[in-house]
Structure formats: C-alpha cells, structure tokens
Design a protein around this motif. Structure first.
Motif, mmCIF file in Angstrom:
data_model
loop_
_atom_site.group_PDB
_atom_site.id
_atom_site.type_symbol
_atom_site.label_atom_id
_atom_site.label_comp_id
_atom_site.label_asym_id
_atom_site.label_seq_id
_atom_site.Cartn_x
_atom_site.Cartn_y
_atom_site.Cartn_z
ATOM 1 N N CYS A 7 0.887 -1.181 -0.038
ATOM 2 C CA CYS A 7 0.034 -0.046 -0.061
ATOM 3 C C CYS A 7 0.904 1.323 0.117
ATOM 4 O O CYS A 7 0.643 2.203 -0.770
ATOM 5 N N LEU A 8 1.928 1.241 0.916
ATOM 6 C CA LEU A 8 2.767 2.623 0.787
ATOM 7 C C LEU A 8 3.587 2.906 -0.381
ATOM 8 O O LEU A 8 3.724 4.037 -0.553
ATOM 9 N N ARG A 9 3.830 1.624 -0.868
ATOM 10 C CA ARG A 9 4.843 1.926 -2.075
ATOM 11 C C ARG A 9 4.034 2.384 -3.261
ATOM 12 O O ARG A 9 4.401 3.277 -3.941
ATOM 13 N N ARG A 10 2.827 1.858 -3.257
ATOM 14 C CA ARG A 10 1.754 2.336 -4.157
ATOM 15 C C ARG A 10 1.425 4.005 -4.026
ATOM 16 O O ARG A 10 1.350 4.614 -4.964
ATOM 17 N N ALA A 11 1.093 4.145 -2.843
ATOM 18 C CA ALA A 11 0.858 5.534 -2.318
ATOM 19 C C ALA A 11 2.052 6.341 -2.458
ATOM 20 O O ALA A 11 1.912 7.640 -3.167
ATOM 21 N N LEU A 12 3.137 6.056 -2.213
ATOM 22 C CA LEU A 12 4.636 6.722 -2.767
ATOM 23 C C LEU A 12 4.529 7.116 -4.075
ATOM 24 O O LEU A 12 4.885 8.334 -4.607
ATOM 25 N N LYS A 13 4.416 5.975 -4.961
ATOM 26 C CA LYS A 13 4.305 6.442 -6.325
ATOM 27 C C LYS A 13 3.248 7.505 -6.718
ATOM 28 O O LYS A 13 3.788 8.373 -7.713
ATOM 29 N N ILE A 14 2.039 7.420 -6.441
ATOM 30 C CA ILE A 14 1.068 8.172 -6.552
ATOM 31 C C ILE A 14 1.676 9.777 -6.329
ATOM 32 O O ILE A 14 1.232 10.505 -7.231
ATOM 33 N N HIS A 15 1.994 9.801 -5.123
ATOM 34 C CA HIS A 15 2.275 11.113 -4.483
ATOM 35 C C HIS A 15 3.508 11.902 -5.279
ATOM 36 O O HIS A 15 3.408 12.998 -5.550
ATOM 37 N N GLU A 16 4.520 11.017 -5.601
ATOM 38 C CA GLU A 16 5.577 11.437 -6.449
ATOM 39 C C GLU A 16 5.078 11.785 -7.901
ATOM 40 O O GLU A 16 5.675 12.820 -8.283
ATOM 41 N N ARG A 17 4.436 10.997 -8.195
ATOM 42 C CA ARG A 17 3.655 11.395 -9.869
ATOM 43 C C ARG A 17 3.074 12.714 -9.933
ATOM 44 O O ARG A 17 3.136 13.352 -10.699
ATOM 45 N N THR A 18 2.176 12.829 -8.959
ATOM 46 C CA THR A 18 1.210 13.907 -8.824
ATOM 47 C C THR A 18 1.672 15.099 -7.916
ATOM 48 O O THR A 18 1.201 16.390 -8.412
ATOM 49 N N GLN A 19 2.663 14.931 -6.852
ATOM 50 C CA GLN A 19 3.189 16.162 -6.396
ATOM 51 C C GLN A 19 4.603 16.452 -6.363
ATOM 52 O O GLN A 19 5.018 17.418 -5.762
ATOM 53 N N GLY A 20 5.123 15.665 -6.966
ATOM 54 C CA GLY A 20 6.554 15.643 -7.085
ATOM 55 C C GLY A 20 7.329 14.989 -6.043
ATOM 56 O O GLY A 20 6.774 14.601 -4.947
ATOM 57 N N VAL A 21 8.758 14.659 -6.265
ATOM 58 C CA VAL A 21 9.630 13.974 -5.270
ATOM 59 C C VAL A 21 9.651 14.671 -4.006
ATOM 60 O O VAL A 21 9.548 13.937 -3.146
ATOM 61 N N GLN A 22 9.887 15.987 -3.869
ATOM 62 C CA GLN A 22 10.018 16.470 -2.636
ATOM 63 C C GLN A 22 8.756 16.395 -1.714
ATOM 64 O O GLN A 22 8.832 16.225 -0.760
#
Length: 222
Positions: free
Chosen positions: A207-222
């Motif tokens: 779950c957290l890896r999926r969430a991380l990818k979504i947040h990186e893609r939509t909000q940026g790496v930082q």
C-alpha cells in the motif's frame, strides 16, 4: 433605500462570518454567524438556508476547540453539537435528505473530536443508509463515510474491522477517481498505516509503495 437583491437572502453578518472563517478568526466568525442565524429565523428564510448558516456557525464553534484554543474553549464542542442538532431538527421537517445527511456528517466530525466512537459509527451508518436509498447515491460522499468508519474502528482498537472498511474505501476511491489519483493515494496511505500497526508488513509495504508512487507522480519527489 432599496435593498440589493442579495441582501434579502444573505445579510451582512453571514457574509462577514464567512469571511472571518476563511481568515481563521473563528471567534469573530461565531459572533457574526450567530447573528445571521437569528436574522434568518426572523426573516423566515427557507429551511435549507437556515440549515446552511447553522452549519457554518457550528464550524466556527468547532474550530475554536482545535489547536491552541482547546484549553481555553472546552465548551465549544458542546456548543457546536447543539447547533448541529438544531440544524438536524430543521432538516428532519423537510424532504431534503441531502441536507439531513450533511448535518449527520458534521455531527459525526464533532463526535470524533469528543472521542465518542460509538456515536460516530451510528450517525455515519445512518448517513450511509440514507444515501444508499437515494435514486442516485453520490459515490464520493459514500466513500468518505466508509473511510470515516475505518478510521473510527482504528481509534477504537477494532483493527480487523478498520482494515475491512479501509480496504473498501480504497476500492471506492479507485472507482470514483481512478487508481493513480492523489485521493486514492491518501486512502492507500491510511490503509498501509493500519496494516503496519497490525504487523502485516507485506501488505503495508504494498500500500505504501503504491501511495508513494502516486504522490511522487502527482506532487513531485520532494
């Protein structure tokens, strides 16, 4: 002097109260919205408009409880609850089930602040039942209530039930927004945290890896 059309329906106190709410002057907002609620009664405004101003007033009262205001205004949650209950009474006298559900949702938030998890569950399930009976249930409202039930179960220590509800919430958000939407990522984050607390580390990582990818893609790496 001829009144402007908007002033017949939306007096200065309500306008000023909403402005102060946005400015985070919650005490000032409460003063003006209390006056607006009284004025709406005197003018005989429609039930939906009277309900709306009461919900705004409850919001101002509730927000005074949060943060630095908790120690100085412990009675504000009780005041907010009474305000919402008065709105529920108005809504119960109409056929406006959406307004009634909105009142239940706000009441659930207040019960959550009070730590009254049994009450949160009851009013949230009531709202879900009413929504389900509508000809066209609103998916986002349904998903938010399912999420609330999951978080309430977690806070009450009912972890298995929390996981079941949060899994359902993720599926509902995926259906409503899509699998890669930020809102879906937020749901995955909540579910992953509960999995981790339960010691289900493999499920938590997924779950957290999926969430991380979504947040990186939509909000940026930082």
């Amino acid at each position: 002097m001829r009144l402007r059309p908007w002033s017949l329906d939306r007096n200065w106190d309500r306008t000023e109260g909403e402005r102060l709410l946005k400015a985070r002057d919650f005490a000032g907002a409460e003063i003006h919205l209390s006056r607006a609620a009284v004025d709406a009664e005197k003018r005989g405004h429609s039930a939906p408009k009277r309900i709306q101003v009461r919900l705004l007033l409850a919001d101002a009262q509730r927000k005074q409880f949060h943060g630095l205001h908790q120690d100085t205004n412990p009675d504000k949650l009780a005041a907010a609850e009474l305000t919402v209950r008065s709105a529920i009474e108005l809504a119960a006298g109409t056929n406006d089930r959406v307004a009634y559900m909105r009142c239940l949702d706000v009441l659930a938030d207040i019960f959550g602040d009070q730590g009254n998890f049994a009450a949160v569950e009851k009013v949230t399930r009531d709202a879900l039942e009413i929504e389900s009976a509508l000809p066209h249930p609103e998916p986002l409202r349904m998903a938010r209530r399912v999420h609330r039930l999951g978080m309430t179960h977690q806070q009450a220590g009912r972890i298995d039930e929390a996981i079941s509800m949060l899994e359902k919430a993720v599926a509902m958000y995926e259906q409503t927004f899509g699998p890669d939407h930020l809102e879906t990522g937020n749901q995955l984050t909540a579910l992953g945290a509960v999995y981790r607390a339960q010691g289900k580390h493999e499920e938590a990582q997924k779950c957290l890896r999926r969430a991380l990818k979504i947040h990186e893609r939509t909000q940026g790496v930082q």
